[in-house]
Every structure is written in C-alpha cells, then in structure tokens.
Design a protein around this motif. Structure first.
Motif, PDB file in Angstrom:
ATOM      1  N   HIS A   1       3.634 -31.808  -9.757  1.00 49.51           N
ATOM      2  CA  HIS A   1       2.951 -30.650  -9.164  1.00 49.51           C
ATOM      3  C   HIS A   1       3.726 -30.103  -7.969  1.00 49.51           C
ATOM      4  O   HIS A   1       4.527 -30.805  -7.338  1.00 49.51           O
ATOM      5  CB  HIS A   1       1.537 -31.044  -8.736  1.00 49.51           C
ATOM      6  N   ILE A   2       3.470 -28.861  -7.645  1.00 49.23           N
ATOM      7  CA  ILE A   2       4.137 -28.191  -6.524  1.00 49.23           C
ATOM      8  C   ILE A   2       3.759 -28.884  -5.223  1.00 49.23           C
ATOM      9  O   ILE A   2       2.583 -29.173  -4.967  1.00 49.23           O
ATOM     10  CB  ILE A   2       3.735 -26.706  -6.452  1.00 49.23           C
ATOM     11  N   GLN A   3       4.769 -29.150  -4.404  1.00 46.35           N
ATOM     12  CA  GLN A   3       4.531 -29.690  -3.066  1.00 46.35           C
ATOM     13  C   GLN A   3       4.812 -28.589  -2.049  1.00 46.35           C
ATOM     14  O   GLN A   3       5.855 -27.932  -2.091  1.00 46.35           O
ATOM     15  CB  GLN A   3       5.435 -30.898  -2.795  1.00 46.35           C
ATOM     16  N   ILE A   4       3.869 -28.396  -1.126  1.00 44.25           N
ATOM     17  CA  ILE A   4       4.026 -27.389  -0.072  1.00 44.25           C
ATOM     18  C   ILE A   4       4.659 -28.078   1.132  1.00 44.25           C
ATOM     19  O   ILE A   4       4.102 -29.047   1.664  1.00 44.25           O
ATOM     20  CB  ILE A   4       2.677 -26.763   0.330  1.00 44.25           C
TER      21      ILE A   4
ATOM     22  N   ILE B   1      -2.698 -24.229  -4.845  1.00 40.85           N
ATOM     23  CA  ILE B   1      -1.342 -24.018  -5.365  1.00 40.85           C
ATOM     24  C   ILE B   1      -0.575 -25.325  -5.477  1.00 40.85           C
ATOM     25  O   ILE B   1       0.212 -25.526  -6.395  1.00 40.85           O
ATOM     26  CB  ILE B   1      -0.594 -23.004  -4.483  1.00 40.85           C
ATOM     27  N   GLY B   2      -0.771 -26.201  -4.514  1.00 34.35           N
ATOM     28  CA  GLY B   2      -0.042 -27.460  -4.540  1.00 34.35           C
ATOM     29  C   GLY B   2      -0.624 -28.440  -3.542  1.00 34.35           C
ATOM     30  O   GLY B   2      -1.683 -28.210  -2.962  1.00 34.35           O
ATOM     31  N   TRP B   3       0.109 -29.555  -3.348  1.00 37.30           N
ATOM     32  CA  TRP B   3      -0.342 -30.586  -2.418  1.00 37.30           C
ATOM     33  C   TRP B   3       0.667 -30.691  -1.274  1.00 37.30           C
ATOM     34  O   TRP B   3       1.779 -30.171  -1.344  1.00 37.30           O
ATOM     35  CB  TRP B   3      -0.481 -31.929  -3.124  1.00 37.30           C
ATOM     36  N   GLY B   4       0.274 -31.381  -0.214  1.00 36.94           N
ATOM     37  CA  GLY B   4       1.179 -31.562   0.908  1.00 36.94           C
ATOM     38  C   GLY B   4       0.535 -32.412   1.986  1.00 36.94           C
ATOM     39  O   GLY B   4      -0.649 -32.778   1.897  1.00 36.94           O
ATOM     40  N   ARG B   5       1.339 -32.714   3.005  1.00 36.53           N
ATOM     41  CA  ARG B   5       0.822 -33.499   4.131  1.00 36.53           C
ATOM     42  C   ARG B   5       0.486 -32.574   5.293  1.00 36.53           C
ATOM     43  O   ARG B   5       1.253 -31.680   5.645  1.00 36.53           O
ATOM     44  CB  ARG B   5       1.849 -34.543   4.563  1.00 36.53           C
ATOM     45  N   LEU B   6      -0.656 -32.832   5.916  1.00 38.56           N
ATOM     46  CA  LEU B   6      -1.122 -32.021   7.045  1.00 38.56           C
ATOM     47  C   LEU B   6      -1.673 -32.947   8.128  1.00 38.56           C
ATOM     48  O   LEU B   6      -2.188 -34.029   7.833  1.00 38.56           O
ATOM     49  CB  LEU B   6      -2.227 -31.056   6.596  1.00 38.56           C
ATOM     50  N   PRO B   7      -1.592 -32.535   9.397  1.00 40.46           N
ATOM     51  CA  PRO B   7      -2.141 -33.372  10.474  1.00 40.46           C
ATOM     52  C   PRO B   7      -3.652 -33.481  10.357  1.00 40.46           C
ATOM     53  O   PRO B   7      -4.345 -32.505  10.074  1.00 40.46           O
ATOM     54  CB  PRO B   7      -1.721 -32.635  11.750  1.00 40.46           C
ATOM     55  N   LEU B   8      -4.161 -34.681  10.577  1.00 37.62           N
ATOM     56  CA  LEU B   8      -5.599 -34.920  10.426  1.00 37.62           C
ATOM     57  C   LEU B   8      -6.438 -34.052  11.344  1.00 37.62           C
ATOM     58  O   LEU B   8      -7.534 -33.622  10.973  1.00 37.62           O
ATOM     59  CB  LEU B   8      -5.909 -36.399  10.663  1.00 37.62           C
TER      60      LEU B   8
ATOM     61  N   ARG C   1       9.493 -29.481  -7.470  1.00 35.72           N
ATOM     62  CA  ARG C   1       8.915 -28.124  -7.374  1.00 35.72           C
ATOM     63  C   ARG C   1       8.356 -27.965  -5.965  1.00 35.72           C
ATOM     64  O   ARG C   1       7.341 -28.559  -5.617  1.00 35.72           O
ATOM     65  CB  ARG C   1       7.832 -27.944  -8.428  1.00 35.72           C
ATOM     66  N   LYS C   2       9.030 -27.162  -5.178  1.00 37.48           N
ATOM     67  CA  LYS C   2       8.651 -27.021  -3.756  1.00 37.48           C
ATOM     68  C   LYS C   2       8.392 -25.563  -3.407  1.00 37.48           C
ATOM     69  O   LYS C   2       9.140 -24.680  -3.828  1.00 37.48           O
ATOM     70  CB  LYS C   2       9.761 -27.565  -2.844  1.00 37.48           C
ATOM     71  N   TRP C   3       7.354 -25.363  -2.643  1.00 29.80           N
ATOM     72  CA  TRP C   3       7.143 -24.073  -1.977  1.00 29.80           C
ATOM     73  C   TRP C   3       7.309 -24.327  -0.484  1.00 29.80           C
ATOM     74  O   TRP C   3       6.709 -25.257   0.067  1.00 29.80           O
ATOM     75  CB  TRP C   3       5.735 -23.540  -2.257  1.00 29.80           C
TER      76      TRP C   3
ATOM     77  N   ALA D   1      -1.859 -36.859   3.182  1.00 32.47           N
ATOM     78  CA  ALA D   1      -1.525 -36.091   1.984  1.00 32.47           C
ATOM     79  C   ALA D   1      -2.824 -35.606   1.355  1.00 32.47           C
ATOM     80  O   ALA D   1      -3.741 -36.392   1.099  1.00 32.47           O
ATOM     81  CB  ALA D   1      -0.754 -36.972   1.006  1.00 32.47           C
ATOM     82  N   VAL D   2      -2.903 -34.297   1.121  1.00 30.20           N
ATOM     83  CA  VAL D   2      -4.151 -33.714   0.620  1.00 30.20           C
ATOM     84  C   VAL D   2      -3.858 -32.661  -0.440  1.00 30.20           C
ATOM     85  O   VAL D   2      -2.731 -32.180  -0.578  1.00 30.20           O
ATOM     86  CB  VAL D   2      -4.973 -33.072   1.763  1.00 30.20           C
ATOM     87  N   VAL D   3      -4.912 -32.310  -1.135  1.00 30.85           N
ATOM     88  CA  VAL D   3      -4.833 -31.274  -2.166  1.00 30.85           C
ATOM     89  C   VAL D   3      -6.170 -30.548  -2.194  1.00 30.85           C
ATOM     90  O   VAL D   3      -7.198 -31.088  -1.749  1.00 30.85           O
ATOM     91  CB  VAL D   3      -4.515 -31.908  -3.540  1.00 30.85           C
TER      92      VAL D   3
END
Length: 313
Positions: free
Chosen positions: A197-200, A238-245, A220-222, A172-174
């Motif tokens: 906060h917005i989660q992508i 814009i927001g935070w979310g999880r991404l592959p390392l 709040r989702k995009w 999870a990153v921002v």
C-alpha cells in the motif's frame, strides 16, 4: 503646536485617568500635585481641548479625553519600547531571535517557552519557522536561524551542540476505511502487507537526507511537505504513515484512524526518539537565545515524558 507635546505630559494624563484623581496620580508618580495639574493644563492647551471635567469632586474624562486616551497610551508605550530596544542594543540583546522548529514538535509547548522569553525580553522580536527533516539543521549551519529544535539523531552535524529536551512518540496509522485498517483490527500487520500500500512520507527540502529514506517500507510513496498534509491524506484513506501521537490522539479516540501493529514499526506500531535543541558551536548565544534555551531546558514540556518521537519518515 503639537510639536510641543511631551511624553511627561502624556504620562501624567494617563496617570490621572487611571487613578481618577490628581492627588492619587501625583502620589503614584512621586510628583507634586501642582506639577501634575500644571502639566495637564499645558497638554489641554497644546491639544486645544478639555480632557477632564473638573466641575465634580473627582475629575472625569470628557468625551474628547476618552477619545484621545488610547492614542496617548499607545504613544507612551511605543516610546517605552523604543527606549528599551535602544538600551537592549547597547547591552548586546538581540533585536530579533530566529527559531526553526521541526514539524514533528508540538507548537503549544514551544509557545510556552516563547512566552517566558517575551516576559523577560519584551522588545525582542521572534521569527518562528517550521522545517522538516534536515531543514532545521541546514538553516542553523547557514546562519539564517539562531536556534533549531530538531528530532532524532540521524541528521546530526559535528559543528552543532545538542541539548535533549523531551521524548515524544510516533505511531503508524491508517484511515479507518482503508484496507489495512481491517487487517489491523484482526491482529498484527506484516511487512509485505504494508509494502503493498501507499506510504505517505515527509520530503526533505534540504539535501541532507538525499538518497536516504527513514522508516520507509513501501515502494509506493507519496511525499508531502508537512505533518498536516500527511494527516489529511491518511485520513482520506490514500495510504498509511507515521504521525506524532500528540497530533492524532483525538483521531485515534474517535476511530478516524487505526493504529498499525507491525514488527517492522516498533512496539505496537510505535517508534521512539528524542527532541533536541541545536545551536552552533562557533556562535555564542546572546541573552535572548540563552533565555529561550533555559526556558526549554527547564521543562516547557514538549510532550508526554513517557513518549518519544523518532526521526521522521
């Protein structure tokens, strides 16, 4: 007339050009030197041009010969591929192999397995597609792909067989300038703070996850259709979310992104799962598909063995 040209003549032309000698070419081809010389002479007659300058001790290509060399090589190669493809069709080898890969999976690792496939079956074409969430599973069940590389266990189907390939991790990153980044630098981030906060998140083009969200904490989702779009929006703050390392390692090193440590997001904000190769139980794999499966299972390397990727949010 050009219709009288033969592949045998062209092979001998290429052999002499590559060997630099009629004698060496005849040895490589296992043909009499006189047969090679005669074939080249006939080719020159058909083309109405001189391919080799024979006035020196070793034959050298003329300007016309150099100009025609690549075309001749291309024709012979195409003929060999045509013959190999026809033989493959007769032996049950696929003309094309369709593969869909989950957007979470690093393509360079898949490319190494495809390289092994190409080395074994050079005439088999490949159609590579990228999918998200339930899309690889649905395309496999619909018969539009032969194999699918998918992530996690949430969207499995009993009509499919799954081989575990490798673990990967998501974090999870921002963006570094986001308000959550300031909180994260001081310590753990709470679930209410994330929810503010917005989660992508990734959207699923298939109906397989309809009505369900995975790993979504914010109201709040995009929604986006690819990891690259998700990364771009998170980088933009814009927001935070999880991404592959594997996708964000450099961003973390260069501090463009900040990892969020939260109890709701796994240990230190990292969640784990496995990458799987899926195929239909009612459809036996043909030779090229079996070859690709073997290459993937043999350790094409879909990521750091110490890591794991979860089902995408």
């Amino acid at each position: 007339m050009l219709d009288a040209l033969t592949l045998d003549q062209m092979r001998m032309f290429l052999a002499v050009a590559d060997a630099g000698s009629f004698r060496l070419a005849s040895m490589r081809l296992g043909r009499a030197q006189s047969a090679v010389s005669h074939a080249i002479a006939n080719l020159e007659t058909e083309l109405k041009t001189v391919l080799f300058d024979r006035s020196t001790r070793r034959p050298t290509l003329t300007s016309d010969g150099r100009a025609l060399l690549d075309d001749c090589r291309s024709l012979v190669l195409r003929a060999d591929l045509l013959r190999a493809k026809a033989q493959g069709m007769g032996s049950g080898i696929e003309i094309e192999l369709a593969l869909m890969v989950d957007t979470l999976v690093p393509l360079p690792a898949v490319g190494r397995a495809l390289e092994a496939l190409h080395a074994t079956y050079p005439t088999v074409g490949v159609r590579l597609q990228i999918g998200t969430l339930g899309e690889p599973i649905d395309c496999l069940l619909q018969g539009t792909v032969d194999l699918a590389i998918t992530v996690g266990e949430d969207l499995r189907d009993s009509r499919l067989e799954f081989d575990s390939l490798a673990p990967l991790s998501m974090a999870a990153v921002v963006g570094a300038g986001h308000a959550l980044a300031l909180i994260a630098k001081k310590g753990r981030v709470s679930t209410p703070e994330l929810a503010d906060h917005i989660q992508i998140v990734l959207m699923d083009p298939s109906p397989r996850s309809h009505g369900r969200d995975y790993g979504v904490l914010s109201q709040r989702k995009w929604r986006v259709g690819s990891q690259e779009a998700k990364l771009a929006l998170i980088r933009a703050g814009i927001g935070w979310g999880r991404l592959p390392l594997w996708l964000i390692e450099q961003d973390l090193v260069e501090e463009r992104l900040v990892q969020l440590s939260a109890a709701a997001l796994g240990e230190n904000g990292t969640t784990k799962s496995w990458v799987y190769l899926a195929r239909r139980l009612d459809k036996p794999l043909l030779p090229a598909a079996r070859c690709l499966r073997s290459a993937l299972l043999a350790g094409a390397g879909l990521g750091n063995p110490a890591d794991a990727v979860p089902a995408a949010d």
